[in-house]
Design a protein around this motif. Structure first.
Motif, PDB file in Angstrom:
ATOM      1  N   LYS A 222       0.784  -0.443  -0.424  1.00  0.00           N
ATOM      2  CA  LYS A 222      -0.133   0.401  -0.036  1.00  0.00           C
ATOM      3  C   LYS A 222       1.253   1.604   0.318  1.00  0.00           C
ATOM      4  CE  LYS A 222      -3.202  -2.284   2.023  1.00  0.00           C
ATOM      5  NZ  LYS A 222      -4.459  -2.931   3.671  1.00  0.00           N
ATOM      6  N   PRO A 223       0.772   2.518  -0.093  1.00  0.00           N
ATOM      7  CA  PRO A 223      -1.022   2.873  -1.426  1.00  0.00           C
ATOM      8  C   PRO A 223      -1.208   2.196  -2.455  1.00  0.00           C
ATOM      9  CG  PRO A 223       0.386   4.411  -1.222  1.00  0.00           C
ATOM     10  CD  PRO A 223       1.153   3.969  -0.143  1.00  0.00           C
ATOM     11  N   GLN A 226      -3.660   0.050  -3.971  1.00  0.00           N
ATOM     12  CA  GLN A 226      -5.167   0.048  -3.651  1.00  0.00           C
ATOM     13  C   GLN A 226      -5.149   0.984  -5.031  1.00  0.00           C
ATOM     14  OE1 GLN A 226      -5.102   2.864  -0.177  1.00  0.00           O
ATOM     15  NE2 GLN A 226      -5.504   0.548   1.406  1.00  0.00           N
ATOM     16  N   TYR A 227      -4.260   0.682  -5.939  1.00  0.00           N
ATOM     17  CA  TYR A 227      -4.508   1.914  -6.913  1.00  0.00           C
ATOM     18  C   TYR A 227      -4.308   0.787  -8.669  1.00  0.00           C
ATOM     19  CZ  TYR A 227      -4.958   5.671  -3.497  1.00  0.00           C
ATOM     20  OH  TYR A 227      -5.378   5.558  -2.195  1.00  0.00           O
ATOM     21  N   TYR A 300     -12.574  -1.134  -7.022  1.00  0.00           N
ATOM     22  CA  TYR A 300     -11.447  -0.189  -7.135  1.00  0.00           C
ATOM     23  C   TYR A 300     -12.333   1.026  -8.137  1.00  0.00           C
ATOM     24  CZ  TYR A 300      -7.507  -2.117  -4.489  1.00  0.00           C
ATOM     25  OH  TYR A 300      -6.564  -3.139  -4.383  1.00  0.00           O
ATOM     26  N   ASP A 304     -10.579   7.691  -8.249  1.00  0.00           N
ATOM     27  CA  ASP A 304      -9.900   7.923  -7.061  1.00  0.00           C
ATOM     28  C   ASP A 304      -7.705   7.432  -7.906  1.00  0.00           C
ATOM     29  OD1 ASP A 304      -9.237   8.276  -4.789  1.00  0.00           O
ATOM     30  OD2 ASP A 304      -8.911   6.523  -4.360  1.00  0.00           O
ATOM     31  N   PHE A 308      -5.362   9.822  -6.658  1.00  0.00           N
ATOM     32  CA  PHE A 308      -4.359   9.653  -6.127  1.00  0.00           C
ATOM     33  C   PHE A 308      -2.778   9.924  -7.124  1.00  0.00           C
ATOM     34  CE2 PHE A 308      -1.332   6.531  -5.614  1.00  0.00           C
ATOM     35  CZ  PHE A 308      -0.639   7.177  -3.750  1.00  0.00           C
ATOM     36  N   ARG A 312       0.278  12.204  -6.405  1.00  0.00           N
ATOM     37  CA  ARG A 312       2.011  11.953  -6.379  1.00  0.00           C
ATOM     38  C   ARG A 312       2.389  13.258  -7.135  1.00  0.00           C
ATOM     39  NH1 ARG A 312      -0.733  10.476  -3.064  1.00  0.00           N
ATOM     40  NH2 ARG A 312      -0.116  12.160  -2.421  1.00  0.00           N
TER      41      ARG A 312
END
Lengths: 348, 522
Positions: A222-223, A226-227, A300, A304, A308, A312
């Motif tokens: 993670k993270p 999660q993407y 997912y 998002d 995300f 970044r």
């Protein structure tokens, strides 16, 4: 860019398609196919898809039989390397593509490439492997790193996001080596570089041979896990002019994702047969396809992921547009939202 | 704009007062608008700060919930590993905190009801699962409890973490959008403020320029026009676009100009008639007068020849009176000729020193008459002069005879120098006496025709009062001038200045060889 609708492919594709369709039936994808049948036919029977060497894009390459079921008769695969990706859209050479989210985002803003994100594809295929001298990502400060053979390519941009996340400046704190992948692997083995950011089958091979330390596995860590690492997109004009075709093509590819998720070995063999990966990498490709959690597209929220990575990339100065603006300008979730309902997904 | 704006302001049908007040209010209005814009900008900054603060609170609440989730898993795992009542109580206690933080999240995410709803459902499931695990642990069914933890709680916790991360990302993205908005607002505000400041300054300058130009322009035009009128030029009118008090003033000035022009023309005509009359009359008077003088001389000679000396004094008186009258008539004739523009110059080259000596001889009887002494100081380099010798002679004679007339038992000094200043050679002659002198008032009307210092003087010393007027006219005709200094009771000094070389009648430049041998040209 090479058009791969060569004669040599036809027999293999036919057999592969047959096998895949059979497999699809076997794993219970028929309800969606039935749904597709009651939908109006696509506005166009021709569809041009991008292909390139990442093994993780296997569902994209293997979607042909599903596309045929959706009514496409002229399915073309156009080879588009990362460097030519924005041009491929600008010159209207491709209709749909699969690409590294950060790379596509970077090109969308910088090159004003006329394409929109349509859906997530899969999570985490990248891995950051460090030498024995490196124990954490922050240890990479001042170290030599291979992050792809091109500046602002997929590995480089992902790596930039990863190091920026822990406060390093990807431009100042890291020394890059821009060489070919095989040469980079040799250099890593020889201890000439301290870390290596790569997509399958490179990391799998190194791990299998016990070389290096896995610093970040975006499949599970993670993270990043999660993407979406890779996402699907389409030419803005194609989407606008062919909404039914876009939805049908997206449905076909999502089915293909599910298929690859259930049959990674078969998918790997298809990639070998189509010479997208090398024979020597077969077991690593199978391993990679097994490890990549392809099913995550059901869980997912693709928006998002964009949000995300936009955050970044803003951190590192690679993106100027703010996340919401970017989402508003460069995404179109209508199709995936409709398909979600068809597939009975309520996760996001 | 440089021309039309002041014209526009000038043409505006308002009074000067209204225009000035209008300009003032325009600037005040700009300042008020500027102030409002600044207040608006500051309000925007304040609003965005509050929004950012809310977003920070949101992120904090999300992070707290993530922490709670991890703590829950840790608590449950600990309770399973060490199934003591204390550990179980601790895990249950954490559930309360969990609910409390969830309520906090509900409070800060009022604008994201849907996502919060999903998180809440997931959390309720998690709480239920944890409660089940705790119950199973109390019932010492550890295997079931652990299975439940691994199969349900951990994936649920993962989902929850992802969902809260999504909310964090949203909040951060909102923050980025706010930052961008703030930056854009800052840029916009900056340009608005700069724009207003520049605009205000520009408008103030513009209004100042337009109003002052629309006021001062006509004033300056009228001032110039008044100067021209004062110098006798009535040929033009002053044209101003103003429709205010200044416009009225300009109209009045033009009307005055017209009236003065008419008056001046009448006076000029009268003066011309006077000069013509004097000229004609002088001529008509001189003919019989010359006869009177001639016959009186002849009779004087005949009386001498016949030895009839008793008649001689009377005849001499007739002759003297005749000559005096002739001089008077000549002066009047000269003056009338000058005024009529009929006097011509006949320049020639002559030796200045010789001329002065000749005149000193001529005025000697006048000098002696009042027992005066004449002192002559001529510079050695006087040399030749190119001018009308008759006029120069008359000028010097007038000055000397005047000095003689108003001086008794005194000294009259004539100083003649050659002055080479101002790129030309000049003859400067001063005639200074130690006579009665003049007051300032007397000097003011000294060169006016038919005017003497005062009536008493005229009665006592006689004369027509034309000599100095003619002298000045001659000086000016020859390109020179004459000045006077005087002190009442102490004496007077006249200084005449003439160019050494008058323009040649054919327009040539006359070269004169200075007495010191250097070449001079004029």
């Amino acid at each position: 860019m090479r058009n791969q609708k060569a004669n040599g492919w036809n027999r293999r594709k036919f057999l592969g398609g047959l096998a895949l369709t059979g497999a699809a039936a076997m794993i219970g994808l028929r309800p969606e196919i039935a749904l597709a049948a009651v939908e109006p036919p696509p506005e166009t029977r021709t569809i041009r898809l991008r292909y390139w060497d990442p093994a993780c894009w296997a569902p994209f390459y293997l979607a042909e039989p599903f596309l045929r079921e959706e009514g496409f008769t002229d399915i073309r695969y156009v080879a588009v390397p990362t460097t030519e990706f924005p041009d491929a859209y600008k010159k209207n050479l491709i209709d749909l593509s699969c690409g590294f989210s950060v790379v596509d985002m970077y090109h969308l803003e910088k090159e004003h490439s006329p394409h929109k994100f349509l859906s997530g594809f899969h999570v985490g295929c990248y891995a950051l492997i460090g030498s024995d001298r490196v124990r954490s990502v922050r240890d990479l400060k001042g170290k030599t790193v291979w992050a792809g053979s091109l500046e602002y390519g997929g590995p480089h941009l992902f790596f930039s996001a990863i190091v920026a996340y822990v406060g390093l400046d990807p431009r100042k704190d890291i020394k890059y080596v821009w060489v070919k992948k095989d040469e980079a692997l040799d250099m890593f083995r020889d201890g000439k570089i301290d870390a290596l950011m790569s997509f399958p089958p490179g990391p799998q091979e190194l791990m299998a041979k016990g070389i290096g330390r896995l610093l970040i596995d975006t499949n599970v860590d993670k993270p990043w896990s999660q993407y979406f690492c890779c996402m699907m997109g389409g030419h803005s004009d194609f989407i606008k002019n062919n909404p039914i075709a876009t939805k049908r093509a997206l449905r076909a590819i999502l089915k293909s994702i599910d298929l690859v998720s259930r049959e990674p070995a078969m998918a790997a063999r298809e990639l070998l047969a189509r010479k997208i990966v090398k024979q020597k990498d077969e077991k690593y490709v199978i391993q990679a396809l097994k490890e990549i959690p392809y099913g995550r597209w059901r869980e997912y929220n693709p928006e998002d992921t964009i949000r995300f990575y936009a955050l970044r990339m803003r951190d590192t100065g690679l993106l100027k547009t703010n996340p919401q603006q970017f989402i508003d300008q460069h995404t179109d979730w209508r199709f995936i939202n409709q398909l979600k309902k068809e597939f009975g997904i309520t996760a996001w | 704009m440089k021309v039309w704006l002041p014209k526009l302001v000038a043409r505006a049908p308002f009074t000067v007062h209204t225009k000035l007040i209008g300009a003032f209010f325009a600037i005040v209005a700009l300042l008020i608008i500027f102030g409002l814009v600044v207040i608006q900008v500051l309000s925007g900054i304040n609003r965005r700060s509050e929004e950012l603060s809310q977003l920070r609170r949101k992120v904090g609440a999300f992070r707290q919930l993530q922490h709670d989730t991890t703590a829950q898993i840790y608590g449950v795992t600990s309770a399973l590993l060490s199934p003591e009542e204390r550990m179980i109580e601790s895990a249950l206690r954490q559930l309360h905190e969990f609910r409390y933080d969830l309520e906090r999240l509900q409070f800060v995410t009022r604008d994201e009801v849907e996502l919060f709803g999903r998180i809440k459902i997931e959390h309720e499931q998690l709480i239920q699962m944890i409660t089940n695990v705790v119950e199973l642990t109390r019932a010492q069914e550890y295997k079931k409890a652990n299975d439940l933890r691994l199969t349900k709680i951990v994936p649920l916790a993962d989902t929850l973490e992802r969902l809260t991360n999504e909310m964090v990302n949203r909040a951060e993205a909102d923050m980025e959008a706010k930052v961008d908005e703030s930056n854009r607002a800052h840029m916009t505000s900056r340009w608005v403020v700069i724009g207003f400041a520049v605009g205000s300054i520009g408008l103030a300058i513009l209004l100042g320029y337009a109003v002052s130009s629309s006021l001062m322009g006509p004033v300056m035009l009228m001032d110039e026009r008044l100067r021209q009128i004062a110098s006798g030029d009535f040929s033009k009118h002053v044209e101003v676009p103003n429709r205010d008090e200044l416009g009225t003033l300009a109209d009045n000035l033009n009307r005055m100009n017209n009236e003065l022009r008419d008056l001046y023309q009448q006076i000029e005509a009268a003066s011309r008639h006077k000069s013509d009359f004097l000229s004609n009359m002088s001529h008509e008077l001189r003919t019989p007068l010359n006869a009177i003088i001639g016959y009186s001389e002849m009779l004087t000679e005949e009386a001498e020849d016949r030895d009839q000396k008793d008649f001689i004094p009377d005849l001499q008186k007739i002759r003297a009176s005749g000559r005096h009258l002739l001089e008077l008539i000549n002066d009047i004739l000269d003056l009338s000729k000058i005024e009529a523009g009929k006097v011509e110059l006949f320049p020639e080259t002559f030796d200045v020193k010789l001329l002065i000596e000749e005149i000193s001889g001529t005025v000697q009887p006048l000098i002696e008459k009042n027992s005066n002494i004449l002192a002559i100081n001529c510079a050695d380099n006087l040399g030749d002069m190119y001018a009308d010798i008759t006029k120069v002679r008359q000028i010097l004679f007038n000055l000397l005879s005047n000095a003689c007339k108003f001086t008794e038992l005194g000294t009259i000094t004539l100083d003649a120098v050659r002055d080479c200043s101002e790129d030309a050679a000049w003859l400067s002659v001063s005639v200074t006496d130690t006579g009665i002198g003049m007051t300032e008032e007397q000097m003011e009307k000294l060169f006016q025709p038919f005017s003497q210092a005062d009536i008493q003087i005229a009665r006592k010393y006689g004369g027509t009062g034309l000599g100095l007027a003619i002298t000045r006219q001659f000086c000016e005709m020859m390109g020179g001038d004459i000045k006077v200094r005087s002190e009442f009771g102490r004496g007077t000094a006249f200084t005449m200045r003439l160019p050494m070389a008058a323009p040649h009648p054919e327009g040539d430049i006359v070269s004169l060889i200075a007495s010191d041998g250097s070449s001079k040209s004029a």
